[in-house]
Design a protein around this motif. Structure first.
Motif: not given
Lengths: 314, 314
Positions: B113-126, B250-259, B293-294
């Motif tokens: 899940a950290n990998c997924m988050a890393y992708a969304e942060w570096k290259l996706g919705a975040a 206190n994040p700026q966003a929640f990015v939500i993916g998966g089934g 996004k990814l």
């Protein structure tokens, strides 16, 4: 970083304002605490604080900075007190600017529990740790989080509000409309309300002296099973909040201070038991649960130190 | 940082192992997914993975690094898979060393899940955000946390285990003995168990097709009030988990993916409502709730990118 420099720490609570000149963990000079309830508007309190700062600066001309902790949402980056939980009338107060004008010194503002955590991290029980959560248990449950060697502030400076962590999605509705906030269960007043309710349902009724956590502590130590069960229950609820911090942050330690932490093993023994039962063994084995070291002055000490450290950033 | 470089991403799930050569968000070449259940021991699976890595490296000699996401507690700093939640036999596996030996390339290991988050942060919705929580809702609830522009790992690399966050201190006992873990309520299987229980209690009984979240989604979209209430209930529980993240991080966003995030507005509308009701208005106004996004390759993409970024650290 020179830590023998002087700075002023200001600790504003729900009922009192404390100001002192600080060197490291030493209180060099302390002003008479001010009862904040005697002031009707933020401006009146600010005028009184300004006067204290001017006097202290005259007496200690080598003071380099002023740091202030406030009880609520404080945006450190912008220097603004967004909203103070139990102090009416404080919204969007540009407190850093006010401090700088009044003192003529570089100033910093931060949440009060973050200041306490900062002190325990830089100079107290969590010294040298990279990831730690420092809590203070009192009227509310406050905390500051250190992650990756930084005080965690989040997007708007509102991180570390651990008292608002929900332990029950169907629970009581709290200050921000949020359900099940842990401080609505184990804050001093809620803990004692619970105690009175439980005692009222026993054959003995509510004991004569059962108003403060100290009374509840004495009853438990005297062997009263009702009081012991109440401490166990408080530990269970606090454990759930700490579990949530553990699973989100994976800290090396929880440092616990403030009023009800003084109950000592009454709280810490069941707390460790509830945590051990609910954390992966390899991780629990490396998790420390430590009492805070700096006591009631941690907020002042942390605010003063933060202001000095912030000088390096400018 | 050159992001047009090639690296290999490996995404190990509870049932499948996916391996690909990646450039940015592009899958340059993908191996046939391996069913992990066909392997009896970690070593058998590792041998098979090693063979895939050798082949890919021969075909793409400019590949610079290998990154792998694993479903469980992974210590990135030490390169060790401590324990995989749903994969028996994986304890303290020195996976980074194994990957480096098999591929001859610098390698990194991380929680999936950290990998997924890393992708969304570096290259996706975040992309470009400093503080964000990226979740994936599936069989479990996984997440990665970015705080202060860093992937939050904590003391032992176990941070971001948001699926284990308790929403009920008296709740069900979960995988680690912990009560009320949100994934024990809204994971795919638990959600459908709840659905069948609720339908069984209605006059209509359990519908013929009511095995997967897609069935529940279709029923709600067709106007079934039972299904709509179940989505609302899932949103309420998820909201409590996100509230806890909000108050701690206190994040700026929640990015939500998966089934189950594919249910879209069925989930997102009540989720926003529950969050709005329980967060200080000024803070809610700046909180974004975004779809990922990814898609299904986020884990591979993130693992591949992390391995490249880790090259800079060595």
């Amino acid at each position: 970083m020179m830590t023998d420099e002087l700075s002023i720490g200001v600790d504003m609570g729900g009922t009192s304002l404390k100001v002192a000149v600080v060197r490291g963990t030493e209180i060099v000079e302390r002003c008479e605490p001010v009862n904040t309830r005697e002031y009707n508007t933020p401006q009146e309190l600010i005028d009184s604080l300004g006067e204290q700062l001017r006097v202290l600066r005259e007496q200690h001309p080598t003071v380099r900075a002023v740091g202030m902790g406030l009880p609520g949402f404080v945006n450190h980056a912008e220097g603004v007190a967004d909203s103070l939980t139990n102090v009416p009338g404080w919204y969007d107060v540009p407190m850093r600017q006010i401090l700088e004008k009044a003192s003529g010194l570089p100033s910093s503002v931060e949440n009060d529990a973050n200041c306490m955590a900062y002190a325990e991290w830089k100079l107290g029980a969590a010294r040298g740790m990279h990831d730690v959560v420092c809590l203070t248990l009192g009227t509310g449950v406050g905390a500051g989080v250190v992650a990756n060697d930084q005080l965690l502030r989040g997007h708007l400076g509102a991180a570390g509000e651990i008292g608002q962590v929900s332990i029950d999605y169907r629970g009581r509705i709290g200050h921000y409309g949020n359900r099940g906030a842990v401080e609505d269960y184990i804050g001093n007043n809620e803990l004692m309300r619970e105690a009175q309710m439980f005692y009222a349902a026993t054959a003995q009724g509510v004991p004569k002296e059962m108003e403060t956590p100290v009374h509840l502590e004495n009853a438990a130590k005297a062997g009263c099973p009702v009081a012991q069960a109440l401490w166990d229950d408080a530990a269970c609820k606090l454990a759930t909040c700490l579990l949530n911090c553990h699973y989100i942050l994976n800290p090396q330690a929880f440092v616990i201070g403030g009023g009800i932490s003084k109950a000592g093993e009454l709280l810490f023994v069941p707390l460790r038991r509830y945590l051990k039962a609910q954390i992966y063994p390899k991780h629990f084995a490396e998790l420390q649960i430590l009492p805070a070291k700096l006591g009631g002055d941690a907020g002042i000490i942390g605010a003063a130190r933060l202001a000095l450290d912030d000088l390096q950033q400018h």
